[in-house]
Write a protein that holds these residues in place. Sequence first.
Motif, PDB file in Angstrom:
ATOM      1  N   PRO A 184       3.809   6.911  -8.584  1.00  0.00           N
ATOM      2  CA  PRO A 184       3.455   5.664  -7.890  1.00  0.00           C
ATOM      3  C   PRO A 184       2.480   4.977  -8.845  1.00  0.00           C
ATOM      4  O   PRO A 184       2.170   3.715  -8.864  1.00  0.00           O
ATOM      5  CB  PRO A 184       2.668   6.014  -6.868  1.00  0.00           C
TER       6      PRO A 184
ATOM      7  N   GLU B 246       4.424  10.710  -4.142  1.00  0.00           N
ATOM      8  CA  GLU B 246       2.831  11.037  -4.915  1.00  0.00           C
ATOM      9  C   GLU B 246       2.570  12.831  -4.907  1.00  0.00           C
ATOM     10  O   GLU B 246       2.232  13.258  -5.887  1.00  0.00           O
ATOM     11  CB  GLU B 246       1.684  10.419  -4.300  1.00  0.00           C
TER      12      GLU B 246
ATOM     13  N   GLU C 210       0.794  -1.248  -0.029  1.00  0.00           N
ATOM     14  CA  GLU C 210      -0.060  -0.033  -0.046  1.00  0.00           C
ATOM     15  C   GLU C 210       0.772   1.235   0.003  1.00  0.00           C
ATOM     16  O   GLU C 210       0.685   2.081  -0.752  1.00  0.00           O
ATOM     17  CB  GLU C 210      -0.819  -0.167   1.096  1.00  0.00           C
TER      18      GLU C 210
ATOM     19  N   ALA D 189       9.896   2.085   1.670  1.00  0.00           N
ATOM     20  CA  ALA D 189       8.730   2.429   0.828  1.00  0.00           C
ATOM     21  C   ALA D 189       9.281   2.427  -0.568  1.00  0.00           C
ATOM     22  O   ALA D 189       8.531   1.787  -1.394  1.00  0.00           O
ATOM     23  CB  ALA D 189       8.138   3.706   1.169  1.00  0.00           C
TER      24      ALA D 189
ATOM     25  N   ALA E  39       3.749   1.590  -1.270  1.00  0.00           N
ATOM     26  CA  ALA E  39       4.363   1.904  -2.683  1.00  0.00           C
ATOM     27  C   ALA E  39       3.318   2.598  -3.682  1.00  0.00           C
ATOM     28  O   ALA E  39       3.775   3.157  -4.503  1.00  0.00           O
ATOM     29  CB  ALA E  39       4.659   0.420  -3.044  1.00  0.00           C
ATOM     30  N   LYS E  40       2.038   2.659  -3.234  1.00  0.00           N
ATOM     31  CA  LYS E  40       1.209   3.234  -4.332  1.00  0.00           C
ATOM     32  C   LYS E  40       1.111   4.907  -3.979  1.00  0.00           C
ATOM     33  O   LYS E  40       0.530   5.443  -4.416  1.00  0.00           O
ATOM     34  CB  LYS E  40      -0.312   2.600  -3.889  1.00  0.00           C
ATOM     35  N   HIS E  41       1.916   5.012  -3.077  1.00  0.00           N
ATOM     36  CA  HIS E  41       2.018   6.454  -2.842  1.00  0.00           C
ATOM     37  C   HIS E  41       3.200   7.224  -2.567  1.00  0.00           C
ATOM     38  O   HIS E  41       3.336   8.417  -2.185  1.00  0.00           O
ATOM     39  CB  HIS E  41       1.420   6.845  -1.175  1.00  0.00           C
ATOM     40  N   VAL E  42       4.332   6.434  -2.776  1.00  0.00           N
ATOM     41  CA  VAL E  42       5.717   6.829  -2.807  1.00  0.00           C
ATOM     42  C   VAL E  42       5.977   8.033  -3.707  1.00  0.00           C
ATOM     43  O   VAL E  42       5.512   8.027  -4.909  1.00  0.00           O
ATOM     44  CB  VAL E  42       6.808   5.971  -2.914  1.00  0.00           C
TER      45      VAL E  42
ATOM     46  N   THR F 115       8.645  -0.228  -4.297  1.00  0.00           N
ATOM     47  CA  THR F 115       8.282  -0.082  -5.694  1.00  0.00           C
ATOM     48  C   THR F 115       8.626  -0.700  -6.609  1.00  0.00           C
ATOM     49  O   THR F 115       8.156  -0.925  -7.883  1.00  0.00           O
ATOM     50  CB  THR F 115       8.489   1.566  -5.982  1.00  0.00           C
TER      51      THR F 115
END
Length: 169
Positions: free
Chosen positions: A49, A42, A35, A76, A37-40, A80
């Motif tokens: 991401p 951003e 989860e 984090a 990784a979806k915001h690194v 990714t």
Amino acid sequence: MPNLLVFEGTCWKFGHNIPTDEIAPTHVLWKSFTEMAKHVFESLNPEFPLKVKAGDIVVAGRNFGCSSGRAIAPKAIKATGVGGVLAERFSRTFYRNGHEIGLPILEAPGIHDLVETGDRLSVDIEQGLVINLTSGKTLAVTPPPPFLLEMLRAGGLIPYLDSGGVLQQ
């Protein structure tokens, strides 16, 4: 076994003084690494991401990973799937944490002016060599010391110690 210290990928370029709070935002700190990784990055590049691919390479300027010293930030980034992180200079805490978790990182003074987002790069951390395959430009830098290279090869501090590695005195 693949050599994690030699890799090729697409560049994602960021600026100078990138704090760990921008790498791993507060609202995802207690989430899973998948989860996170979806915001690194951003807030710095909303496309990162969504479009980062395994093996891509993060490039930044001076003082990468500064500020709070959030130890979760290198984890984090690693989540990714990027091949590694290159920066003009890392904050000392990020530099230490990156090696400890086995994230391939290289301090590469001059890298920020050598690349643009989307360039294809070839990196050899052990030799301290970066080739911009898009422009043909090359950058040679001082590689990390042998102890840190061994830690990266092992996958981080814990695997290094588990394999019989010894901390320097």
